[in-house]
Design an enzyme around this catalytic site. Structure first.
Site, PDB file in Angstrom:
ATOM      1  CG  ASP A  46      43.142  -9.094   9.046  1.00 23.12           C
ATOM      2  OD1 ASP A  46      43.742  -8.299   8.275  1.00 23.12           O
ATOM      3  OD2 ASP A  46      43.637  -9.479  10.116  1.00 23.12           O
ATOM      4  CG  ASP A  83      44.890 -11.475   6.650  1.00 24.46           C
ATOM      5  OD1 ASP A  83      46.108 -11.334   6.421  1.00 24.46           O
ATOM      6  OD2 ASP A  83      44.450 -12.013   7.684  1.00 24.46           O
ATOM      7  NE  ARG A 117      43.921  -5.837  16.264  1.00 24.67           N
ATOM      8  CZ  ARG A 117      42.619  -5.980  16.483  1.00 24.67           C
ATOM      9  NH1 ARG A 117      41.984  -5.052  17.168  1.00 24.67           N
ATOM     10  NH2 ARG A 117      41.959  -7.017  16.046  1.00 24.67           N
ATOM     11  CB  THR A 168      48.199  -8.411  24.216  1.00 25.11           C
ATOM     12  OG1 THR A 168      48.892  -7.871  23.065  1.00 25.11           O
ATOM     13  CG2 THR A 168      49.086  -9.444  24.887  1.00 25.11           C
TER      14      THR A 168
HETATM   15  C1  PRP Z   1      44.696  -3.728  11.649  1.00 22.44           C
HETATM   16  C2  PRP Z   1      44.251  -2.401  11.072  1.00 22.44           C
HETATM   17  C3  PRP Z   1      44.736  -1.435  12.105  1.00 22.44           C
HETATM   18  C4  PRP Z   1      44.563  -2.211  13.384  1.00 22.44           C
HETATM   19  C5  PRP Z   1      43.328  -1.721  14.058  1.00 22.44           C
HETATM   20  O1  PRP Z   1      46.028  -3.943  11.399  1.00 22.44           O
HETATM   21  O2  PRP Z   1      44.736  -2.155   9.787  1.00 22.44           O
HETATM   22  O3  PRP Z   1      46.087  -1.043  11.948  1.00 22.44           O
HETATM   23  O4  PRP Z   1      44.417  -3.588  13.027  1.00 22.44           O
HETATM   24  O5  PRP Z   1      43.179  -2.314  15.288  1.00 22.44           O
HETATM   25  P1  PRP Z   1      43.305  -1.514  16.647  1.00 22.44           P
HETATM   26  O6  PRP Z   1      42.469  -0.269  16.481  1.00 22.44           O
HETATM   27  O7  PRP Z   1      42.699  -2.470  17.647  1.00 22.44           O
HETATM   28  O8  PRP Z   1      44.727  -1.224  16.925  1.00 22.44           O
HETATM   29  P2  PRP Z   1      46.790  -5.297  11.817  1.00 22.44           P
HETATM   30  O9  PRP Z   1      47.354  -5.136  13.183  1.00 22.44           O
HETATM   31  O10 PRP Z   1      45.888  -6.449  11.598  1.00 22.44           O
HETATM   32  O11 PRP Z   1      48.027  -5.322  10.857  1.00 22.44           O
HETATM   33  P3  PRP Z   1      48.083  -5.422   9.264  1.00 22.44           P
HETATM   34  O12 PRP Z   1      47.594  -4.104   8.715  1.00 22.44           O
HETATM   35  O13 PRP Z   1      49.533  -5.642   9.025  1.00 22.44           O
HETATM   36  O14 PRP Z   1      47.226  -6.565   8.817  1.00 22.44           O
HETATM   37  N1  URA Z   2      41.790  -5.002  12.177  1.00 21.03           N
HETATM   38  C1  URA Z   2      41.092  -5.395  11.091  1.00 21.03           C
HETATM   39  O1  URA Z   2      41.659  -5.549   9.996  1.00 21.03           O
HETATM   40  N2  URA Z   2      39.779  -5.634  11.245  1.00 21.03           N
HETATM   41  C2  URA Z   2      39.133  -5.462  12.392  1.00 21.03           C
HETATM   42  O2  URA Z   2      37.905  -5.683  12.460  1.00 21.03           O
HETATM   43  C3  URA Z   2      39.874  -5.057  13.515  1.00 21.03           C
HETATM   44  C4  URA Z   2      41.197  -4.813  13.385  1.00 21.03           C
END
Ligand code: PRP
Ligand code: URA
Length: 221
Positions: free
Chosen positions: A212, A215, A114, A118
Site C-alpha cells: 500500500d 501507508d 478506494r 468494492t
Molecule cells: C491507492 C493508490 C491509488 C489507488 C489505485 O490509493 O495510491 O490512488 O489506490 O488503485 P485503483 O487503480 O484500483 O483505483 P488508496 O485508495 O489506497 O488511497 P491512499 O492514497 O489515500 O492510501
Molecule cells: N493501491 C496501492 O497502494 N497498492 C496497490 O497494490 C493497489 C492499490
C-alpha cells in the site's frame, strides 16, 4: 519489468521508464524492509525521472546568451504552462520530485480513496488551478491498480475542460488491468510507468507491487 508483451501492445500510449537507475531504485522501493523515510525519498526521485520523460515533447525556442567566452544561441522552454495534480494521498509523495524539475508548475489536488470492499474510488476533494484548461497536466499517483482512481481523476480534469492529449498520467507501478481501464476509457491519455507488473490479487493489490503506497509513504500501517 514483467509484461513486455503488454508494453508493446500499448507502446504508443504507455512509456515504461527502463533506465537502469530507475529499475535499481524501484527494486529498493518494492522491498518490504525499506523504511518509510527511504520509501518517501525514492518515490520523489522516481517522480523526477518520470517527469523528464513526460516533458520530452515540450518545445524549445532559441535565445541569445553571452557565455564568459562568446555569444551563442541556446534554447529555453517555449511558453508551456504546467500543473501537477496528485491523487491524494499517495500522489502527494510524487509532487516534490516534479516541482524540482518544473518549479513554476501549479499544484492541484484530487482526493480519492478506494473503498476496501468494492475497490471503487470514493471522491472527497478536488481543488484545481483556475486556468487548469490552459495547462499541460501531470497527474501523479504511484499505483495504477484497477484504474478506477485514475479514471475518476481524469474525469475531474475533463469536466474542467482539460483536453485528453494534455493529460499525462505518471505512476510508478501499473497493473495490466489499470492500463487497460484507463485506455479503454480514453485512448488519448499518455501513461508513464517504471514497471508493468503481472496482475492484481483478490484484494485488487498489484502483484508483485510494493504493498500500500499511501501507508508506506505516511507510515500509517
Ligand atoms: C491507492 C493508490 C491509488 C489507488 C489505485 O490509493 O495510491 O490512488 O489506490 O488503485 P485503483 O487503480 O484500483 O483505483 P488508496 O485508495 O489506497 O488511497 P491512499 O492514497 O489515500 O492510501
Ligand atoms: N493501491 C496501492 O497502494 N497498492 C496497490 O497494490 C493497489 C492499490
Amino acid at each position: 519489468m514483467a509484461n513486455t508483451k503488454l508494453a508493446s501492445d500499448y507502446a504508443r500510449q504507455v512509456t515504461v521508464i527502463d533506465h537502469p537507475m530507475v529499475q535499481h531504485k524501484l527494486s529498493i522501493l518494492r522491498d518490504k524492509n525499506t523504511s518509510s523515510k527511504q520509501f518517501k525519498e525514492l518515490v520523489k526521485e522516481l517522480a523526477m525521472f518520470e517527469g523528464y520523460e513526460a516533458t520530452r515533447h515540450f518545445q524549445l525556442q532559441p535565445v541569445q546568451v553571452d557565455t564568459p567566452i562568446c555569444k551563442t544561441t541556446a534554447y529555453t522552454l517555449k511558453g508551456r504552462k504546467v500543473a501537477v495534480v496528485p491523487i491524494l494521498r499517495a500522489g502527494l509523495g510524487m509532487v516534490e520530485g516534479i516541482l524540482e524539475l518544473v518549479p513554476a508548475a501549479r499544484v492541484g489536488h484530487i482526493g480519492l480513496y478506494r473503498d476496501p470492499e468494492t475497490h471503487q474510488p470514493v471522491e472527497y476533494y478536488c481543488k484545481l488551478p483556475e486556468d487548469i484548461d490552459t495547462r499541460e497536466v501531470l497527474l501523479v499517483d504511484p499505483m495504477l491498480a484497477t484504474g478506477g482512481s485514475a479514471v475518476a481523476a481524469i474525469e475531474f480534469l475533463k469536466r474542467r475542460q482539460v483536453s485528453s492529449v494534455k493529460i499525462r498520467l505518471l505512476v510508478i507501478i501499473a497493473a495490466p488491468e489499470g492500463i487497460k481501464a484507463v485506455l479503454d476509457h480514453d485512448p488519448a491519455i499518455n501513461i508513464y510507468t517504471c514497471a508493468i507488473d503481472e496482475r492484481l490479487n483478490e484484494k485488487a493489490y498489484i502483484v508483485p507491487g510494493l504493498g500500500d503506497a499511501g501507508d508506506r509513504i505516511f507510515g500509517t500501517k
